[in-house]
Design an enzyme around this catalytic site. Structure first.
Site, PDB file in Angstrom:
ATOM      1  N   SER A 238      -1.703 -11.236   0.771  1.00  0.00           N
ATOM      2  CA  SER A 238      -0.956 -11.287  -0.471  1.00  0.00           C
ATOM      3  C   SER A 238      -1.825 -11.854  -1.596  1.00  0.00           C
ATOM      4  O   SER A 238      -2.912 -11.356  -1.856  1.00  0.00           O
ATOM      5  CB  SER A 238       0.315 -12.117  -0.236  1.00  0.00           C
ATOM      6  N   ASP A 470       5.222  -1.727   1.167  1.00  0.00           N
ATOM      7  CA  ASP A 470       5.163  -3.169   0.923  1.00  0.00           C
ATOM      8  C   ASP A 470       5.944  -3.499  -0.342  1.00  0.00           C
ATOM      9  O   ASP A 470       5.718  -2.904  -1.391  1.00  0.00           O
ATOM     10  CB  ASP A 470       3.692  -3.590   0.754  1.00  0.00           C
ATOM     11  N   HIS A 498       5.777  -6.753   4.266  1.00  0.00           N
ATOM     12  CA  HIS A 498       4.676  -7.281   3.477  1.00  0.00           C
ATOM     13  C   HIS A 498       3.527  -7.681   4.377  1.00  0.00           C
ATOM     14  O   HIS A 498       3.683  -8.526   5.251  1.00  0.00           O
ATOM     15  CB  HIS A 498       5.177  -8.488   2.689  1.00  0.00           C
TER      16      HIS A 498
END
Length: 529
Positions: A238, A470, A498
């Site tokens: 991320s 995602d 994710h």
């Protein structure tokens, strides 16, 4: 936006109120997030310039530190404190103390050095992630060959955390209506943003100017040297992909094996990041909706109900909460408002394993007038514990994002002008995410960063991982970053949720493990399911 809520994984979608600050913030053109790569935006033509190869004399003492490792209180882990300059432009102005943790390689096999991990955010604790998951849950063959290492970035968790509001004030902040219906509600939202920002500025006036991603990446180079590694090996998820890519751009010759999972595109400005992330949540919600209506316990529609109708039903429920919040049996007397319910739904978009829990929470709320399940999901997102205390996740998230990029919007009027684009991107979440992108407008310090390409010319092969559905880091961002990095290998996971590493795809895990252990990256463009 921001990071994970379970030990297994991470996230990058900021809390609704902090969404603009969270990830890095996003925007989009309205094309499919699964097929279109992001293109550089105006003003982002310049590439991040690498730093000189030699260590400046003023930083020599930092690079020569010898950490005093001690027991962490968690079996198998050691902790230490490493110093970095508060201001790299003026190293004599004071230090920042960084919390570092490690779990030494278990063997057998030749030790490959250190492997730093970061779960995202910005604001997620890398130390917690290491101790709760990576240090015990990464593949055994990886942990056998690497010392598993984490450093909480400056301003985060154990590394001189930025703190903006206490628990009671955060409760009020998270309940603030992020879909204002009139001028009075707009003023209340702006007031909430101002109060949050003023709290940060009052409690950390110096540090707040020095929590940028560039500074955190430079800190990682000090940690690399202190650990005795010639090159940095790293897995970032991320927001951690932006941190890792920034490191590669600043120190391409010191870049070892980098995995950037759930990638961000550094070439996008805040407004576009927010818009494209809004599209990402719409893509994830569509997948959830299709799955939901196939199940007998779906409260949003029956078999054959279209995703659009499911979204309309959820939006109608949110509007009812806007007028009349739900009781939740909370010991502090909190009710579930539209904003808290929305965040509970968004929290479940990060992992398809949470979809059943979301169906149950929505069923209780919509049919039994009980908001407890949605409140639990929202609290997990904000990292609020049962005693009413919050981690510094949201504070750090805003502090980093508002420093990294100029604000997406400067005034409520600009938000209103952009609402049609955001609502087109996501009829369910668009309005709230657009208003969330206003928070950096009131930040007490001006942004020092800007959108820019990262090329990292001369770096070893870097594996960029993107998941097609995602929610928080749309697949187009992985394509965008891979298109910028000169040595990138794009690995695609055709799936939900994710990030991809460690989420059940043997194809993804095998490709990344082989790269980390043997140094052989997957073929560029490899796809997994």
């Amino acid at each position: 936006m921001h990071t994970r809520r379970t030990p297994r994984r991470t996230r990058t979608a900021a809390a609704l109120l902090t969404a603009a600050a969270l990830l890095s913030t996003g925007c989009s053109s309205g094309t499919s997030a699964n097929t279109t790569a992001s293109s550089p935006v105006a003003g982002a033509a310049a590439a991040l310039a690498p730093l000189p190869g030699s260590t400046p004399a003023a930083l020599a003492e930092y690079y020569a530190q010898e950490p005093a490792w001690r027991d962490c209180g968690v079996p198998g882990f050691q902790c230490a404190t490493v110093k970095a300059p508060l201001d790299y432009a003026e190293p004599s102005a004071g230090d920042v103390r960084l919390a570092v943790a490690r779990k030494k390689a278990t063997g057998p096999g030749k030790r490959l050095g250190s492997l730093l991990v970061n779960p995202g955010g910005p604001g997620g604790s890398a130390v917690d992630y290491l101790q709760m998951y990576a240090g015990i849950g990464y593949p055994e063959e990886v942990r056998a060959r690497y010392d598993m290492v984490a450093v909480d970035p400056r301003g985060v968790a154990r590394s001189e955390p930025v703190e903006c509001l206490n628990g009671r004030a955060m409760d009020a902040y998270t309940r603030t209506d992020t879909t204002p219906d009139d001028e009075k509600e707009t003023e209340a939202l702006v007031s909430a943003y101002r109060t949050f920002a003023e709290g940060c500025g009052a409690k950390a006036p110096k540090l707040l100017r020095h929590v940028s991603t560039v500074e955190a990446a430079r800190d990682m180079d000090i940690v690399r040297a202190v650990l005795g590694d010639e090159k940095l090996n790293y897995v970032g998820a991320s927001y951690g992909t932006l941190l890792g890519a920034t490191y590669a751009g600043l120190f391409p010759e010191r870049t070892g094996r980098l995995v950037l999972d759930g990638a961000m595109d550094p070439s996008l400005d805040a407004r576009r990041l927010n818009l494209e992330q809004t599209e990402g949540f719409a893509t994830a919600f569509t997948a959830f909706a299709k799955d939901c209506v196939r199940r007998s316990d779906c409260p949003l529609g029956g078999k054959g109900t279209s995703p659009e109708k499911v979204g309309e039903n959820l939006k109608t429920f949110f509007e009812k909460l806007d007028a009349r919040p739900l009781p939740a049996g909370d010991t502090d007397g909190r009710e579930v408002t539209e904003s808290l319910a929305t965040m509970g739904v968004i929290a479940a978009m990060y992992d398809e394993a949470a979809w059943q829990r979301l169906r149950e929470a929505l069923t209780s709320a919509m049919k039994e007038n009980d908001g407890a399940g949605l409140l639990v999901l929202s609290d997990s997102y904000y990292e609020r514990d049962a005693g009413g205390a919050y981690s510094n996740l949201m504070s750090a998230n805003a502090a980093v994002n508002c420093l990294d990029l100029p604000p997406a919007f400067e005034t409520p009027e600009q938000v209103r002008e952009a609402l049609p684009d955001f609502e087109k991107a996501s009829p369910v979440f668009g309005e709230g995410l657009a208003w969330a992108a206003l928070n950096c407008a009131y930040w007490p310090v001006r942004a020092t960063g800007e959108a820019q390409r990262i090329e990292a010319k001369g770096a070893a092969p870097i594996v960029v991982v993107g998941t097609t559905r995602d929610p928080a880091t749309p697949y187009r961002w992985a394509k965008g970053l891979a298109g910028q990095l000169s040595s990138a290998r794009l690995l695609t996971y055709d799936g939900d949720g994710h990030t991809a590493y460690g989420r059940g795809s043997s194809c993804v895990d095998s490709a990344i493990n082989t790269y980390l252990i043997d140094g052989t990256p997957p073929a560029d463009g490899k796809r997994c399911s």
